[in-house]
Design a protein around this motif. Structure first.
Motif, PDB file in Angstrom:
ATOM      1  N   TYR A 145     -14.337  -2.368  -9.113  1.00  0.00           N
ATOM      2  CA  TYR A 145     -12.996  -2.435  -9.694  1.00  0.00           C
ATOM      3  C   TYR A 145     -12.384  -1.047  -9.665  1.00  0.00           C
ATOM      4  O   TYR A 145     -12.887  -0.130 -10.310  1.00  0.00           O
ATOM      5  CB  TYR A 145     -13.047  -2.966 -11.126  1.00  0.00           C
ATOM      6  CG  TYR A 145     -11.680  -3.211 -11.715  1.00  0.00           C
ATOM      7  CD1 TYR A 145     -10.671  -3.801 -10.954  1.00  0.00           C
ATOM      8  CD2 TYR A 145     -11.382  -2.873 -13.032  1.00  0.00           C
ATOM      9  CE1 TYR A 145      -9.410  -4.039 -11.484  1.00  0.00           C
ATOM     10  CE2 TYR A 145     -10.136  -3.115 -13.569  1.00  0.00           C
ATOM     11  CZ  TYR A 145      -9.152  -3.697 -12.792  1.00  0.00           C
ATOM     12  OH  TYR A 145      -7.901  -3.930 -13.325  1.00  0.00           O
ATOM     13  N   VAL A 146     -11.311  -0.879  -8.904  1.00  0.00           N
ATOM     14  CA  VAL A 146     -10.683   0.426  -8.694  1.00  0.00           C
ATOM     15  C   VAL A 146      -9.467   0.574  -9.605  1.00  0.00           C
ATOM     16  O   VAL A 146      -8.480  -0.134  -9.457  1.00  0.00           O
ATOM     17  CB  VAL A 146     -10.253   0.593  -7.218  1.00  0.00           C
ATOM     18  CG1 VAL A 146      -9.555   1.936  -7.015  1.00  0.00           C
ATOM     19  CG2 VAL A 146     -11.461   0.475  -6.293  1.00  0.00           C
ATOM     20  N   THR A 147      -9.547   1.518 -10.535  1.00  0.00           N
ATOM     21  CA  THR A 147      -8.392   1.828 -11.374  1.00  0.00           C
ATOM     22  C   THR A 147      -7.847   3.223 -11.090  1.00  0.00           C
ATOM     23  O   THR A 147      -6.749   3.554 -11.526  1.00  0.00           O
ATOM     24  CB  THR A 147      -8.736   1.715 -12.878  1.00  0.00           C
ATOM     25  OG1 THR A 147      -9.611   2.769 -13.246  1.00  0.00           O
ATOM     26  CG2 THR A 147      -9.385   0.373 -13.196  1.00  0.00           C
ATOM     27  N   LEU A 149      -7.466   5.854  -7.702  1.00  0.00           N
ATOM     28  CA  LEU A 149      -7.574   5.892  -6.248  1.00  0.00           C
ATOM     29  C   LEU A 149      -8.113   7.246  -5.791  1.00  0.00           C
ATOM     30  O   LEU A 149      -7.533   8.286  -6.095  1.00  0.00           O
ATOM     31  CB  LEU A 149      -6.193   5.629  -5.640  1.00  0.00           C
ATOM     32  CG  LEU A 149      -6.121   5.076  -4.229  1.00  0.00           C
ATOM     33  CD1 LEU A 149      -6.810   3.723  -4.130  1.00  0.00           C
ATOM     34  CD2 LEU A 149      -4.669   4.957  -3.794  1.00  0.00           C
ATOM     35  N   TYR A 177     -16.471   1.763  -0.088  1.00  0.00           N
ATOM     36  CA  TYR A 177     -15.653   0.595   0.250  1.00  0.00           C
ATOM     37  C   TYR A 177     -16.351  -0.296   1.277  1.00  0.00           C
ATOM     38  O   TYR A 177     -16.341  -1.528   1.170  1.00  0.00           O
ATOM     39  CB  TYR A 177     -14.304   1.040   0.808  1.00  0.00           C
ATOM     40  CG  TYR A 177     -13.337   1.602  -0.216  1.00  0.00           C
ATOM     41  CD1 TYR A 177     -13.478   1.343  -1.573  1.00  0.00           C
ATOM     42  CD2 TYR A 177     -12.269   2.413   0.190  1.00  0.00           C
ATOM     43  CE1 TYR A 177     -12.591   1.878  -2.502  1.00  0.00           C
ATOM     44  CE2 TYR A 177     -11.376   2.934  -0.730  1.00  0.00           C
ATOM     45  CZ  TYR A 177     -11.545   2.664  -2.074  1.00  0.00           C
ATOM     46  OH  TYR A 177     -10.654   3.177  -2.994  1.00  0.00           O
ATOM     47  N   THR A 185      -8.462  -4.341  -7.567  1.00  0.00           N
ATOM     48  CA  THR A 185      -7.619  -3.196  -7.917  1.00  0.00           C
ATOM     49  C   THR A 185      -6.725  -3.535  -9.106  1.00  0.00           C
ATOM     50  O   THR A 185      -6.321  -4.682  -9.286  1.00  0.00           O
ATOM     51  CB  THR A 185      -6.717  -2.767  -6.742  1.00  0.00           C
ATOM     52  OG1 THR A 185      -5.667  -3.728  -6.565  1.00  0.00           O
ATOM     53  CG2 THR A 185      -7.509  -2.657  -5.452  1.00  0.00           C
ATOM     54  N   CYS A 186      -6.400  -2.521  -9.900  1.00  0.00           N
ATOM     55  CA  CYS A 186      -5.555  -2.727 -11.074  1.00  0.00           C
ATOM     56  C   CYS A 186      -4.075  -2.659 -10.720  1.00  0.00           C
ATOM     57  O   CYS A 186      -3.226  -3.004 -11.539  1.00  0.00           O
ATOM     58  CB  CYS A 186      -5.881  -1.691 -12.146  1.00  0.00           C
ATOM     59  SG  CYS A 186      -5.378  -0.014 -11.699  1.00  0.00           S
ATOM     60  N   PHE A 190      -2.293  -0.282  -4.737  1.00  0.00           N
ATOM     61  CA  PHE A 190      -3.582   0.191  -4.244  1.00  0.00           C
ATOM     62  C   PHE A 190      -4.067  -0.616  -3.039  1.00  0.00           C
ATOM     63  O   PHE A 190      -4.833  -0.115  -2.225  1.00  0.00           O
ATOM     64  CB  PHE A 190      -4.647   0.110  -5.346  1.00  0.00           C
ATOM     65  CG  PHE A 190      -4.553   1.176  -6.400  1.00  0.00           C
ATOM     66  CD1 PHE A 190      -3.485   2.060  -6.453  1.00  0.00           C
ATOM     67  CD2 PHE A 190      -5.554   1.305  -7.358  1.00  0.00           C
ATOM     68  CE1 PHE A 190      -3.415   3.041  -7.430  1.00  0.00           C
ATOM     69  CE2 PHE A 190      -5.492   2.276  -8.335  1.00  0.00           C
ATOM     70  CZ  PHE A 190      -4.418   3.143  -8.375  1.00  0.00           C
ATOM     71  N   VAL A 191      -3.666  -1.877  -2.991  1.00  0.00           N
ATOM     72  CA  VAL A 191      -4.182  -2.767  -1.960  1.00  0.00           C
ATOM     73  C   VAL A 191      -3.898  -2.218  -0.566  1.00  0.00           C
ATOM     74  O   VAL A 191      -4.797  -2.102   0.277  1.00  0.00           O
ATOM     75  CB  VAL A 191      -3.599  -4.185  -2.114  1.00  0.00           C
ATOM     76  CG1 VAL A 191      -4.035  -5.068  -0.952  1.00  0.00           C
ATOM     77  CG2 VAL A 191      -4.028  -4.806  -3.439  1.00  0.00           C
ATOM     78  N   ILE A 194      -5.901   1.047   0.248  1.00  0.00           N
ATOM     79  CA  ILE A 194      -7.308   0.812   0.592  1.00  0.00           C
ATOM     80  C   ILE A 194      -7.423   0.156   1.964  1.00  0.00           C
ATOM     81  O   ILE A 194      -8.291   0.511   2.767  1.00  0.00           O
ATOM     82  CB  ILE A 194      -7.985  -0.046  -0.494  1.00  0.00           C
ATOM     83  CG1 ILE A 194      -8.032   0.734  -1.821  1.00  0.00           C
ATOM     84  CG2 ILE A 194      -9.398  -0.441  -0.070  1.00  0.00           C
ATOM     85  CD1 ILE A 194      -8.509  -0.076  -3.004  1.00  0.00           C
ATOM     86  N   ILE A 204     -10.046  -7.232  -0.402  1.00  0.00           N
ATOM     87  CA  ILE A 204      -9.331  -6.541  -1.479  1.00  0.00           C
ATOM     88  C   ILE A 204      -8.507  -7.540  -2.277  1.00  0.00           C
ATOM     89  O   ILE A 204      -7.829  -8.399  -1.704  1.00  0.00           O
ATOM     90  CB  ILE A 204      -8.409  -5.445  -0.912  1.00  0.00           C
ATOM     91  CG1 ILE A 204      -9.136  -4.610   0.144  1.00  0.00           C
ATOM     92  CG2 ILE A 204      -7.894  -4.546  -2.025  1.00  0.00           C
ATOM     93  CD1 ILE A 204      -8.222  -3.759   0.991  1.00  0.00           C
ATOM     94  N   THR A 323       0.066   3.941  -9.700  1.00  0.00           N
ATOM     95  CA  THR A 323      -0.932   3.526 -10.684  1.00  0.00           C
ATOM     96  C   THR A 323      -0.263   2.753 -11.816  1.00  0.00           C
ATOM     97  O   THR A 323       0.819   3.117 -12.272  1.00  0.00           O
ATOM     98  CB  THR A 323      -1.654   4.761 -11.261  1.00  0.00           C
ATOM     99  OG1 THR A 323      -2.313   5.455 -10.195  1.00  0.00           O
ATOM    100  CG2 THR A 323      -2.681   4.357 -12.306  1.00  0.00           C
TER     101      THR A 323
END
Length: 432
Positions: A145-147, A149, A177, A185-186, A190-191, A194, A204, A323
């Protein structure tokens, strides 16, 4: 004789965990309630003040049980508490690397057989290495879980842009990754970031954070905040460099010149708090500020109930602009208007929800102007903004729906049949 169904076992990796205040605490407790067995691999608590919490050190409380989850605390070097940017970066680097190094030793020494590993990545990304190492050793899926980057966050926080220094961070992030079953992702933004690193879009998924149940529109009780007719603007949370809190000082100077009185109520602590207080004193606006020490997360809604508006501020930075801070979910769930000084994602959500007013990051004039606009709104307008915030939270940041989605993902993971050996369980208890 009937055999009891074996619980699916989640190894949850998070450098921060209870008593540190992060949303991952609630996720772990919710997984236990849903019938999972949860083991948390975390560090000795020291966030945000940079020193170990009372009662915790290299020898004590290294193994605990909290709300049904087993906690294993790995040794690390505490973050420190310097307001100097270089010393701050050095302290965080040692903190991040020491946890990853301890995690490497732990993976090699111990034989805890989880069915899957889930890394909750609030910086640092280095902690996800532990998840990858464990997944590779035991041939189980790793979920991330990426909050924050990376490596973008490293560049923004440290100010380092040297290719020689950033390149290893990029390679590490790509390795993580590539060796992750699924990346959540939060933030929607971000999608694409990544994916641009060569990761298939199918791996993702946008998974917005939710607010814990104790965040709700509380009633005003007692005298938690002064109610003397002065407009209360409340900030709750960590006070670090990323929050860009100096904009409050600049806005206070502007309002003071115009003889407009407001009160900035700041609840919490952090690495920038001491410097912020110095800046307030130097600007001669001390009477515009009221500080409240760090409170238990469960008590925060009681304070927010006294706010005329809630403050969300971020420094001007490309990474911060994409973010979505977890603070938004908490604020929205409490049903209060939100005043934002930030770029990008945070402003987009608040504007879309009709939950407050936005100005650009570090735009002190625009921020002060929005404060005046809110002060001139009638009670019905402010109430409507709060209602819009709450409605948006219920629709888009719903805890039950979010956790159900993870259940769906985990459903395809087989339960390990091999029993854990007693000697390995003893080894876990004796670790360090």
């Amino acid at each position: 004789m009937k055999h009891r169904k074996k619980k699916k076992h989640i190894l949850l990796i998070s450098q921060y965990f209870y008593p540190e205040t992060f949303r991952v605490n609630d996720m772990a407790a919710e997984w236990v309630r849903r019938g999972y067995r949860v083991t948390v691999l975390t560090g000795i608590p020291n966030y945000p003040m940079g020193k170990f919490f009372d009662g915790y050190d290299y020898k004590h409380r290294r193994k605990e049980r909290w709300k049904g989850a087993d906690i294993i605390r790995l040794p690390l070097i505490p973050r420190g508490n310097s307001s100097h940017k270089i010393l701050n970066a050095a302290g965080m680097t040692l903190n991040y690397l020491s946890f990853a190094a301890s995690g490497r030793r732990w993976v090699r020494k111990h034989d805890i057989h989880a069915d899957l590993v889930y890394t909750y990545e609030v910086s640092p990304m280095t902690q996800a290495l532990i998840g990858v190492w464990y997944a590779k050793r035991y041939h189980v899926p790793h979920y991330l879980y990426v909050t924050d980057l990376w490596p973008e966050n490293v560049e923004s926080v440290t100010g380092i842009h040297s290719k020689a220094l950033i390149s290893p961070v990029q390679k590490m992030t790509d390795y993580i990754y590539q060796n992750t079953e699924r990346i959540f992702t939060c933030s929607k933004s971000f999608v694409s970031r990544i994916e641009a690193r060569g990761i298939p879009r199918s791996k993702i998924e946008f998974w917005p954070q939710y607010a814990e149940e104790f965040y709700y529109p509380a009633e005003r009780k007692g005298d938690l905040l002064l109610q003397d007719g002065i407009f209360n603007l409340v900030f709750a949370g960590s006070m670090g460099f990323a929050q860009g809190l100096d904009i409050l000082v600049k806005a206070a100077q502007i309002l003071k010149k115009e003889r407009i009185r407001v009160r900035f109520c700041l609840i919490g602590d952090g690495r920038y708090l001491a410097q912020l207080k110095k800046n307030i004193k130097a600007a001669l606006v001390e009477d515009y500020f009221h500080f409240i020490p760090r409170q238990a997360a469960q008590d925060i809604p009681g304070y927010l109930a006294f706010a005329d508006a809630l403050l969300l501020t971020l420094s001007k930075n490309d990474v911060f602009s994409i973010t979505l801070p977890a603070k938004i979910q908490s604020y929205f769930a409490c049903g209060r208007p939100v005043l934002v000084s930030a770029d990008g994602e945070a402003c987009r959500i608040v504007s879309r929800a009709g939950a407050g007013l936005c100005s650009g990051a570090e735009d002190a004039a625009g921020f002060a102007e929005n404060i005046k606009k809110m002060m001139n709104m009638d009670e019905a307008e402010l109430t409507k903004m709060g209602e819009n915030a709450l409605a948006y939270a219920k629709k888009h940041f719903n805890k039950s729906r979010q956790m159900d989605r993870l259940d769906e993902v985990f459903a395809s993971v087989p339960v390990r049949i091999r029993k854990e050996k007693k000697k390995c369980q003893r080894s876990m208890e004796q670790y360090y």
